[in-house]
Design a protein around this motif. Structure first.
Motif: not given
Length: 745
Positions: A76-85
């Motif tokens: 499994r792999r998650d891609f997030t917005c660069h401003r996530g976290g």
């Protein structure tokens, strides 16, 4: 003159600038959706990255998850917005908090999640979660290109920049010309002037003119050091290296034993030098990959591949394989037909299936999964007639008569469909499991940034590392028991002869054999079908006095492992041993072609030293396999000792020396445990099996370790005089029980 031509080109491009600008307008944004498929996680990343760029943000790889710890890797792999976290303050080494640098992260919840699914035994990645809700403003198109994720130079642009540099253009001229070509505004390229200058500097660090001579010097050095090292090369105009191939002494020895079926992989390139990387591989008797040779080709055409195949056959003293697997390359197909006319050529099915998503997912839509399942059934058929009939029905059902990929697949069906390949030996390399092993091995070559001048040494290091790792794995499993599941004498006979890898595959067929009925048609002809079937079945021909047996499923011809149908016929006719010809040498525990005879003097002093050495080796193995640390130390020290021994001259061929061969005719298997926990001991000497049943032994824990067997006096005829027990016998040994199967697709 050159400057005048350049100005004319610039003028022409300016006239087309407006037209190109409109032609290169952004297309309609493709929004990710649940269930969307990708051939790899990289493909999913590229798609989401393109979507994010058009929306006004960039992405980053977030968390991953592995499903288990047995080698399946990331599932499994998650891609997030660069401003996530959120930014986290980390303490420095001196205990003080770092200064609070400004961060762009604001806890954005936009993401895309993909999960790995094994459909048709080929992994695919599917979107299982998606959200495009942001808690921040999105950037405009002229701003998003400045994000670090999008400041990159593509492979095509790198090639173009290299070409412009050779033409003598300045960096600013390059940028202006590429802006006109792409139809973008001034300063709107995805890279800056600094990026181009850094790229040109990296080009200058590679002295291509000396690559050929440096590589040839390295090969000559290897040849002087090892006369059995072989290489061949071709130099073109301007001292340019066109082709080079090489093979090591250990590879040539492996090919002598396991070169009956090989794979020639040409799907990778060394981008830094624009050369095709070709690798010859095989499978040994333990199911592990063998490296046979390597080639670098400048061009991809029939002439280049023919040169590579000629060089390879020259390395291997003209010995051609029975079968060869490759990717679906028409130039390579023609070259193999010319250079290896008697070798059966097949295509790797996993390379073909990997393209199905691009070929058929859009055409078939919701019917894609159903079609894929039907294709799998057709692929695994045994009869050519059934395949032909099923293929026609499939084409009619899904209206694929005019599909160019279906037409091409059918035209080349004899190269990939199992009904056309089962009569040829492929050593299990058509299976998905072997494809993963092969791909993992090839990735070792591509994992580092290779340079041509030391590529030979790097490949040698990888091959040596693989051999050491394989030997270490076998040593670790040396003391493992083999579990007998059927109680059949044929099973114990096979366990004493075959390697654990091959035995595990034969054991799978033995376990399933009792589910089949054997119907005698005449004295040599049998019909074998599953007990739930009322008709059909496989046809088995058995001529005992000629030691001949064959089945219409062709599993033995295809993999070298007897099928359940033949085993059922043998069992029903009171056959308690598998015929010798049905236990191929290449799957046996000891391969005589790899065993080199060595000399033992008849003197008592020399014999005593040899006996002492054998005892020490046995003790070394038993002590080293206790812990991982001990095993590492043992492998390192033995490697150093062997290096010192090889520095001494070889033995003189004296009249008082006698030849001693490794006991390939006396196969010793340690205690074997059946399904009821009864410990058994088997000794196969001179093809006559002696079976001794032991009592059910009590397992007594010692320091958390179960003791499965007591120490017994060694009963091997050539070792009884030493006075040691079974566990210390230097003639005792068993290879590792590899649970990995041939696993046909």
């Amino acid at each position: 003159m050159a400057q005048g031509h350049l100005q004319m080109i610039l003028a022409a491009l300016r006239k087309c600038q407006r037209t190109l600008f409109y032609l290169n307008k952004p297309s309609v944004t493709l929004v990710p959706f649940i269930g969307q498929r990708f051939v790899s996680q990289d493909a999913a990343y590229e798609f989401y990255c393109s979507f994010a760029k058009q929306c006004g943000f960039s992405i980053r790889r977030h968390r991953t998850r592995g499903k288990d710890g047995v080698g399946r890797g990331i599932t499994r792999r998650d891609f997030t917005c660069h401003r996530g976290g959120h930014p986290q303050l980390k303490p420095s080494d001196d205990g003080k908090m770092q200064r609070n640098r400004k961060s762009s992260r604001c806890g954005c919840q936009a993401y895309m999640r993909i999960v790995k699914r094994a459909d048709f035994d080929v992994p695919e990645w599917r979107i299982t979660g998606f959200s495009n809700v942001h808690n921040h403003e999105l950037l405009k198109s002229n701003e998003v290109r400045l994000l670090p994720a999008y400041c990159s130079i593509s492979a095509d642009d790198k090639s173009r920049i290299c070409l412009y540099a050779k033409a003598g253009m300045s960096v600013r001229q390059m940028l202006r010309l590429m802006e006109l070509e792409k139809g973008v505004k001034l300063g709107c390229l995805p890279f800056t002037e600094v990026d181009v200058r850094n790229l040109l500097q990296s080009f200058r660090n590679v002295d291509r003119d000396s690559d050929a001579m440096d590589l040839l010097k390295m090969c000559k050095y290897k040849k002087d050091k090892d006369p059995n090292f072989k290489y061949n090369f071709q130099i073109g105009a301007n001292n340019r290296l066109e082709h080079i191939a090489w093979s090591y002494a250990s590879s040539i020895r492996s090919y002598e034993a396991f070169g009956d079926s090989i794979l020639f992989d040409t799907t990778h390139r060394l981008d830094s030098y624009d050369m095709i990387l070709g690798i010859w591989l095989g499978v040994d008797n333990h199911g592990m990959n063998c490296f046979f040779g390597c080639v670098l080709l400048r061009d991809e055409n029939v002439q280049s591949f023919s040169w590579a195949l000629k060089a390879f056959l020259d390395f291997m003293n003209g010995k051609t394989p029975q079968t060869i697997l490759s990717d679906q390359n028409m130039w390579l197909k023609e070259a193999i037909a010319i250079e290896m006319p008697r070798t059966k050529h097949g295509f790797c099915i996993w390379h073909i299936i990997a393209k199905f998503t691009d070929w058929f997912s859009v055409v078939l839509g919701l019917k894609y999964d159903e079609w894929k399942a039907e294709f799998r059934q057709l692929y695994n058929l045994h009869s050519v007639e059934d395949f032909e009939a099923g293929w026609s029905e499939m084409v009619d059902k899904y209206a694929l008569h005019a599909n160019k990929y279906i037409i091409s697949l059918y035209a080349l069906r004899t190269f990939w469909a199992l009904p056309y390949l089962r009569c040829y030996f492929f050593a299990g390399m058509t299976s998905t499991f072997q494809s993963e092993l092969i791909n993992s091995f090839i990735q070792r070559f591509l994992g580092a940034q290779f340079h041509v001048d030391n590529f030979v040494e790097q490949v040698a290091a990888i091959v040596e590392f693989k051999d050491e790792a394989g030997g270490k794995q076998k040593m670790q499993r040396k003391v493992q028991k083999i579990s007998l599941k059927t109680g059949s004498p044929m099973e114990s006979h096979a366990a004493a002869v075959l390697t654990p890898y091959a035995f595990s595959k034969l054991q799978e067929e033995l376990v399933l054999a009792p589910q089949y009925a054997s119907l005698m048609v005449d004295q040599t002809y049998f019909i074998v079908r599953h007990h739930t079937d009322v008709d059909g079945g496989c046809k088995v021909l058995w001529i005992p006095h000629d030691d001949f047996i064959s089945c219409s499923c062709h599993l033995f011809e295809f993999s070298g492992i007897l099928c359940r149908h033949v085993l059922r016929v043998l069992s029903a006719n009171n056959c308690f041993q598998i015929p010798d010809r049905c236990l191929p040498t290449r799957w046996r525990i000891i391969n005589s072609s790899l065993i080199k005879p060595f000399q033992i003097s008849t003197s008592d002093e020399h014999t005593g030293k040899v006996q002492l050495l054998q005892s020490m080796v046995s003790t070394l193995i038993s002590e080293s396999t206790e812990t991982e640390e001990r095993l590492d130390v043992a492998c390192d020290q033995i490697s150093m000792v062997l290096s010192r021994i090889k520095e001494f001259p070889g033995p003189a061929h004296g009249a008082n020396d006698v030849t001693y061969n490794s006991p390939s005719d006396s196969l010793i298997l340690p205690e074997v445990e059946d399904s009821d926990g009864i410990v058994q001991s088997y000794t196969a000497a001179n093809s006559q099996e002696s079976i001794t049943l032991g009592k059910l032994k009590e397992r007594r824990p010692r320091d958390g370790i179960d003791i499965y067997r007591k120490r017994r006096r060694c009963t091997v005829p050539c070792c009884v005089q030493f006075g040691h027990d079974t566990t210390d016998c230097p003639m005792m040994g068993a290879d590792d029980l590899n649970g990995d199967g041939l696993g046909f697709l």
